[in-house]
Each structure stands twice: as C-alpha cells, then as structure tokens.
Design an enzyme around this catalytic site. Structure first.
Site, mmCIF file in Angstrom:
data_model
loop_
_atom_site.group_PDB
_atom_site.id
_atom_site.type_symbol
_atom_site.label_atom_id
_atom_site.label_comp_id
_atom_site.label_asym_id
_atom_site.label_seq_id
_atom_site.Cartn_x
_atom_site.Cartn_y
_atom_site.Cartn_z
ATOM 1 N N MET A 92 57.666 15.239 27.592
ATOM 2 C CA MET A 92 58.368 16.653 27.573
ATOM 3 C C MET A 92 60.079 16.488 27.904
ATOM 4 O O MET A 92 60.544 17.671 28.229
ATOM 5 C CB MET A 92 58.210 17.678 28.504
ATOM 6 N N HIS A 111 52.077 16.746 18.014
ATOM 7 C CA HIS A 111 53.090 18.200 17.586
ATOM 8 C C HIS A 111 51.815 19.555 16.751
ATOM 9 O O HIS A 111 51.283 18.984 15.600
ATOM 10 C CB HIS A 111 53.749 18.619 16.383
HETATM 11 C C1 GRF Z 1 49.952 17.537 22.800
HETATM 12 O O1 GRF Z 1 48.685 19.294 22.631
HETATM 13 C C2 GRF Z 1 50.540 17.808 22.188
HETATM 14 O O2 GRF Z 1 50.785 18.393 21.012
HETATM 15 C C3 GRF Z 1 51.996 18.819 23.024
HETATM 16 O O3 GRF Z 1 51.738 18.842 24.020
HETATM 17 C C4 GRF Z 1 50.624 18.526 24.198
HETATM 18 C C5 GRF Z 1 50.149 17.470 25.332
HETATM 19 O O4 GRF Z 1 48.558 16.946 25.880
HETATM 20 N N1 GRF Z 1 53.395 17.651 22.221
HETATM 21 P P1 GRF Z 1 48.480 15.530 26.692
HETATM 22 O O5 GRF Z 1 49.533 14.850 27.950
HETATM 23 O O6 GRF Z 1 48.249 14.953 25.615
HETATM 24 O O7 GRF Z 1 47.358 16.081 26.953
#
Ligand code: GRF
Length: 213
Positions: A92, A111
């Site tokens: 993030m 994404h």
């Molecule tokens: C995913 O749905 C991705 O598309 C977005 O963040 C989410 C991450 O989920 N960028 P995780 O941490 O892999 O469970």
C-alpha cells in the site's frame, strides 16, 4: 525455460492473500523466493510468509518522515537479497521515481480492475459506481505513474446485481489468486519479457480475456 531460478521478492502491507497464492504455487515456478517485505509490522501476511519458510523483513513506512528514505530502505533490502523480480501484492505504498528507475522492468503489481479503467485506490467502488457490467484484474509492470505500466495479463470478472464492494472484491481476488501465480510462473520461465511488452508476445495475448469463473 530459464535454466537458473529467478530470485523473487514479494512486498506486502496486509493480508497477503496474493502472496500466499504465489507461494502455494511455488513448486511450479522456476524461482527462489528470497524474501517478503512488509511495510507494516504485525500483519497477517508476515505470518503466512513465515509459514512458507520465506525470510521476512518489516520496513515500517510510518517510521519514515521522508518517502525517499523508505524507498531506499526497501531497495537496499531487495539488493541484499539479490532480488531480480519484485512482486507487489497488496503493497500500500507508492514507490517513487528513483526506486522505479533503479528496478526498471523488474517490479510488477496486481490491480483490481481492467486497466487502464479505474486506476487508483478505489477501483472496485469506481466500477460499481459507474454501473459497469464487468470489471476484472490486471497484472502490470510498475512505472512512475500509478497503475499506468504495461499490462502483462488481465482477466475480466462480471459484476452481478446486488454486488457490494466486498462481494465484488472477493470475486476479483479469487481471480487474482489464479492470475498472479500464473504471471509470475510465465515471467520466471522466460515466456514473458517485461522489457518488451507491447511487442508481439503470443502468451500474453492468449491469456488476455480468458473468462473467469
Ligand atoms: C488485492 O485485491 C489487489 O488487487 C490490491 O490489494 C489487494 C491485496 O490483497 N492491490 P492481499 O493483501 O493480497 O490479500
């Protein structure tokens, strides 16, 4: 097929379900998973990485006043591990231009939309608000502009009547969990070349638009 396994690092900030999907598929991937970096301490993804026996490092973004210093700390850890491919999986933080240049064509991201539609952090809600009939997920190369790099693979996900952000995101994630390991596998097998996307790569076009379950 590349003879030598690619050295792959994964960057997370939370649940790590995409990381988990990739690590579950690791037997079929010609890669050494050299480490997982989390930008947040104590997240579920770190426990999952440990359960897979992959080294972990926490580089707590909130401890850095200057973004560039955070990026440098991440880059230094990646170089210490000798990472060749860097997989962002629910990471993030936006990585700055210097980082992206340092690892050009070696960083990929997932994404939750069919890019170039719905870039940014509210992709799932934006597709719903738009009244779209389908959205999807995209694996793409990370460039300086957010969610703007070349598409590696994408797959559609239908939007159903009554979908909420959560129900739709859950269905998108189920597709991500198939698509991301597949992308990493094909990159590590030398079938997809990140520095020549846009040129004719038969494998890439064959995957684009494959219907999802
Ligand atoms: C995913 O749905 C991705 O598309 C977005 O963040 C989410 C991450 O989920 N960028 P995780 O941490 O892999 O469970």
């Amino acid at each position: 097929m590349r003879a030598k396994p690619a050295r792959v690092a994964i960057l997370i900030s939370g649940t790590g379900s995409n990381m988990d999907a990739i690590l579950r598929a690791r037997d079929g991937i010609n890669a050494d998973f050299v480490g997982v970096i989390s930008s947040k301490p104590g997240v579920e993804g770190l426990h999952k990485a440990e359960a897979h026996g992959v080294p972990t490092a926490v580089i707590d973004a909130s401890a850095f006043a200057v973004r560039r210093d955070f990026d440098d700390a991440v880059a230094d850890q990646l170089e210490a591990w000798g990472a060749e491919l860097i997989v962002l999986a629910g990471f993030m933080r936006i990585l700055g231009a210097d980082f992206v240049r340092r690892f050009e064509n070696r960083v990929i991201n997932v994404h939750p939309s069919l890019l170039p539609l719905y870039r940014g952090g509210t992709a799932v809600e934006d597709a719903l608000a738009d009244g779209a009939k389908e959205t999807g997920c995209t694996i793409h190369v990370v460039v300086e502009d957010v969610d703007a790099g070349p598409v590696i693979i994408q797959r559609p996900v239908p939007i159903e009547a009554g979908d909420t952000r959560d129900t739709l995101h859950r269905r998108i994630q189920a597709v991500e969990h198939e698509l991301y390991p597949e992308a990493v596998q094909r990159i590590c097998a030398g079938e997809i070349h990140l520095d020549s996307l846009g040129d004719d790569q038969p494998g890439v076009t064959a995957l684009a638009g494959t219907p999802s379950g």
